[in-house]
Design a protein around this motif. Structure first.
Motif, PDB file in Angstrom:
ATOM      1  N   GLN A   6       0.866  -1.165   0.000  1.00  0.00           N
ATOM      2  CA  GLN A   6       0.000   0.000   0.000  1.00  0.00           C
ATOM      3  C   GLN A   6       0.908   1.221   0.000  1.00  0.00           C
ATOM      4  O   GLN A   6       2.118   1.108   0.203  1.00  0.00           O
ATOM      5  CB  GLN A   6      -0.866  -0.001   1.269  1.00  0.00           C
ATOM      6  N   LYS A   7       0.304   2.382  -0.199  1.00  0.00           N
ATOM      7  CA  LYS A   7       1.098   3.596  -0.327  1.00  0.00           C
ATOM      8  C   LYS A   7       2.096   3.756   0.833  1.00  0.00           C
ATOM      9  O   LYS A   7       3.271   3.993   0.609  1.00  0.00           O
ATOM     10  CB  LYS A   7       0.161   4.799  -0.390  1.00  0.00           C
ATOM     11  N   THR A  10       4.984   1.332   0.741  1.00  0.00           N
ATOM     12  CA  THR A  10       5.921   1.700  -0.310  1.00  0.00           C
ATOM     13  C   THR A  10       6.835   2.815   0.179  1.00  0.00           C
ATOM     14  O   THR A  10       8.040   2.788  -0.031  1.00  0.00           O
ATOM     15  CB  THR A  10       5.150   2.182  -1.561  1.00  0.00           C
ATOM     16  N   PRO A  43       6.856   8.261  -8.480  1.00  0.00           N
ATOM     17  CA  PRO A  43       7.867   7.338  -9.010  1.00  0.00           C
ATOM     18  C   PRO A  43       9.093   7.297  -8.101  1.00  0.00           C
ATOM     19  O   PRO A  43       9.316   8.234  -7.325  1.00  0.00           O
ATOM     20  CB  PRO A  43       8.237   7.947 -10.368  1.00  0.00           C
ATOM     21  N   ALA A 397      -2.420  -1.725 -13.599  1.00  0.00           N
ATOM     22  CA  ALA A 397      -1.724  -1.026 -12.508  1.00  0.00           C
ATOM     23  C   ALA A 397      -1.018  -2.042 -11.600  1.00  0.00           C
ATOM     24  O   ALA A 397       0.097  -1.810 -11.129  1.00  0.00           O
ATOM     25  CB  ALA A 397      -2.715  -0.189 -11.708  1.00  0.00           C
ATOM     26  N   ARG A 398      -1.653  -3.207 -11.388  1.00  0.00           N
ATOM     27  CA  ARG A 398      -1.047  -4.226 -10.525  1.00  0.00           C
ATOM     28  C   ARG A 398       0.210  -4.806 -11.187  1.00  0.00           C
ATOM     29  O   ARG A 398       1.227  -5.035 -10.529  1.00  0.00           O
ATOM     30  CB  ARG A 398      -2.065  -5.344 -10.240  1.00  0.00           C
ATOM     31  N   HIS A 400       2.135  -3.240 -13.408  1.00  0.00           N
ATOM     32  CA  HIS A 400       3.167  -2.206 -13.385  1.00  0.00           C
ATOM     33  C   HIS A 400       3.833  -2.140 -12.024  1.00  0.00           C
ATOM     34  O   HIS A 400       5.055  -2.150 -11.889  1.00  0.00           O
ATOM     35  CB  HIS A 400       2.547  -0.853 -13.754  1.00  0.00           C
ATOM     36  N   ARG A 401       2.991  -2.098 -10.974  1.00  0.00           N
ATOM     37  CA  ARG A 401       3.507  -2.011  -9.588  1.00  0.00           C
ATOM     38  C   ARG A 401       4.320  -3.266  -9.221  1.00  0.00           C
ATOM     39  O   ARG A 401       5.406  -3.187  -8.660  1.00  0.00           O
ATOM     40  CB  ARG A 401       2.295  -1.865  -8.652  1.00  0.00           C
ATOM     41  N   LEU A 404       7.632  -3.231 -10.963  1.00  0.00           N
ATOM     42  CA  LEU A 404       8.501  -2.232 -10.331  1.00  0.00           C
ATOM     43  C   LEU A 404       9.117  -2.805  -9.053  1.00  0.00           C
ATOM     44  O   LEU A 404      10.299  -2.625  -8.772  1.00  0.00           O
ATOM     45  CB  LEU A 404       7.656  -1.004 -10.004  1.00  0.00           C
ATOM     46  N   ASP A 405       8.287  -3.526  -8.304  1.00  0.00           N
ATOM     47  CA  ASP A 405       8.755  -4.092  -7.038  1.00  0.00           C
ATOM     48  C   ASP A 405       9.567  -5.363  -7.230  1.00  0.00           C
ATOM     49  O   ASP A 405      10.138  -5.887  -6.271  1.00  0.00           O
ATOM     50  CB  ASP A 405       7.564  -4.368  -6.115  1.00  0.00           C
ATOM     51  N   SER A 412       3.959   3.143 -17.123  1.00  0.00           N
ATOM     52  CA  SER A 412       2.727   2.812 -16.396  1.00  0.00           C
ATOM     53  C   SER A 412       1.616   2.381 -17.363  1.00  0.00           C
ATOM     54  O   SER A 412       0.626   1.806 -16.953  1.00  0.00           O
ATOM     55  CB  SER A 412       2.278   3.995 -15.541  1.00  0.00           C
TER      56      SER A 412
END
Ligand SMILES: Cc1ncc(COP(=O)(O)O)c(C=O)c1O
Length: 440
Positions: A6-7, A10, A43, A397-398, A400-401, A404-405, A412
């Protein structure tokens, strides 16, 4: 893997980027200078790069499939370009005199691309397109420019028209409305922009003919990134070539992005000879650049009668960009493009296999060193089809995230842009991570 971040999680994991974003918001509206690179919550901030990898300020390394939205075709800090730039900055940065470096790059590009007989340099793709539009107007003495609905050509009133039009304001498909991207755009600019639907031969032909003797040129990107690299049909291109000739207007290829598709750009592969071409991105070797080139008689507008089109620019053809660009382009022989294409084919085939095996509705598009995933399997032929395809944006979005992780950086919007330091193992790593995120 940290898919369910979650935000706040992160931010805990990326404290330095979060701090920088907070600082940035104090001094820049939106916290940055470039709308395209933002994604929520913010980002990661980049620290350094090498080859196909970048490391952020929190020490996380990722494989870079963004490559500065395609300008870094040789990845980060390629030694030959670093060396050329280092030598140049010891001699001259930018100067109020011409230099030989500008002639070198002009000779290289005019020697490669049959339609580009003469060329002039600027500092961004936006400027390259803007001067192509102005050159078409200066040459023909006409005001109207036609462009494809939804296609991106940088930030200039005519070229950004109908970039983001919506079902509420885009009008009938038989006459797409010219919709301003930014508030305050003069109505006169919209009145002089003819918006045509991608790949729709019949409607576009009619709209071009209606513009008739008012039409200066037609602007087209043969592989528009905002349309998820949807190809342009040969019939549509042939119609544009035929109608522009018939009407005495110019065909303008925007190859700012698509020039990375081959040794002579997309136009060589497509067998089309435009009158003008806008360039940018890869021809600067990673430094800021733009250019307009084309028929020698058209390009004379820059010198004729006063001249007809005044073109200045403090940093135009600065020698740092010119030597970086020449070095980058010399490294791109036909074999380099063929290798990039093989890697692109591997990535696209692997993505399609993953979607099919997992039973996920999606479409993989792209050519050469460009690939994109969109989570809709509805057939799409134009911008409106993309906007209304009901794509699963949450899954996008999932992915992309999740990527990234797990060490993969793509845009995006799920565009994947390759670079020459990549190899099969890098592509396979990306595919493994895509598969793993979609499995979760
Ligand atoms: C097709 C196309 N034209 C023009 C531009 C604008 O180039 P720049 O961002 O260098 O101004 C871009 C940028 O992505 C592009 O993709």
């Amino acid at each position: 893997m940290t898919l369910s971040l979650q935000k706040n999680d992160t931010e805990l994991l990326r404290p330095r980027s979060a701090d920088l974003y907070r600082r940035a918001q104090q001094v820049m509206p939106g916290g940055n200078s470039r709308v395209t690179i933002f994604f929520p919550p913010h980002p990661p901030y980049a620290d350094h790069g090498s080859g196909c990898r970048i490391t952020d300020v929190d020490g996380v390394e990722r494989i870079d499939f963004v490559n500065n939205y395609s300008s870094l075709i040789h990845g980060h800090c390629p030694p030959a370009i670093v060396e050329a730039v280092r030598r140049q900055v010891g001699d001259l940065f930018a100067v109020g005199l011409p230099t030989e470096s500008e002639i070198d790059l002009a000779e290289l590009i005019t020697g490669r691309v049959a339609s580009i007989e003469h060329i002039r340099f600027a500092n961004s793709g936006t400027e390259g397109v803007m001067f192509a539009v102005k050159a078409a107007r200066a040459f023909t003495g006409r005001p109207k420019i036609a462009k494809i609905e939804g296609a991106f050509h940088g930030s200039y009133d005519p070229s950004e028209t109908s970039l983001a039009s919506t079902p509420e304001n885009w009008g009938g498909i038989d006459r797409p409305a010219a919709v301003a991207l930014c508030h305050g755009t003069p109505a006169s600019s919209l009145a002089d922009t003819v918006v045509i639907p991608h790949n729709n031969v019949e409607v576009s032909r009619r709209l071009l003919r209606e513009a008739g003797e008012q039409l200066a040129g037609v602007l087209i990107d043969p592989l528009p990134s905002r349309l998820h690299f949807m190809g342009t049909s040969p019939e549509f291109l042939a119609m544009l070539r035929e109608e522009t000739e018939r009407l005495g207007a110019l065909l303008i290829f925007d190859e700012v992005y698509s020039f990375r598709l081959g040794f002579g750009g997309a136009q060589e592969a497509l067998g089309i000879r435009p009158d003008l071409t806008a360039l940018g991105k890869i021809i600067g070797g990673g430094m800021p650049v733009g250019a307009v080139g084309g028929r020698a008689d058209v390009m004379r507008v820059f010198v004729e009668g006063g001249p007809k089109l005044v073109h200045g620019g403090t940093y135009n053809a600065n020698p740092v960009t010119m030597v970086a660009g020449r070095t980058a382009m010399e490294m791109l022989d036909r074999e380099a493009f063929a290798r990039l294409e093989r890697l692109g084919d591997r990535l696209r085939a692997g993505m399609a296999e993953i979607l099919a095996r997992r039973g996920i509705a999606g479409t993989v598009r792209g050519q050469g060193s460009l690939a994109s995933i969109r989570f809709s399997d509805k057939p799409a032929n134009d911008y409106r089809d993309i906007v209304t395809d009901g794509a699963d944006m949450e899954l996008a979005a999932r992915l992309h995230r999740g990527l990234l992780d797990s060490g993969i950086f793509c845009t995006s919007t799920l565009l994947f842009i390759l670079s020459t330091p990549m190899d099969e193992a890098v592509i396979d790593t990306a595919l493994e991570r895509i598969d793993a995120v979609l499995a979760a």
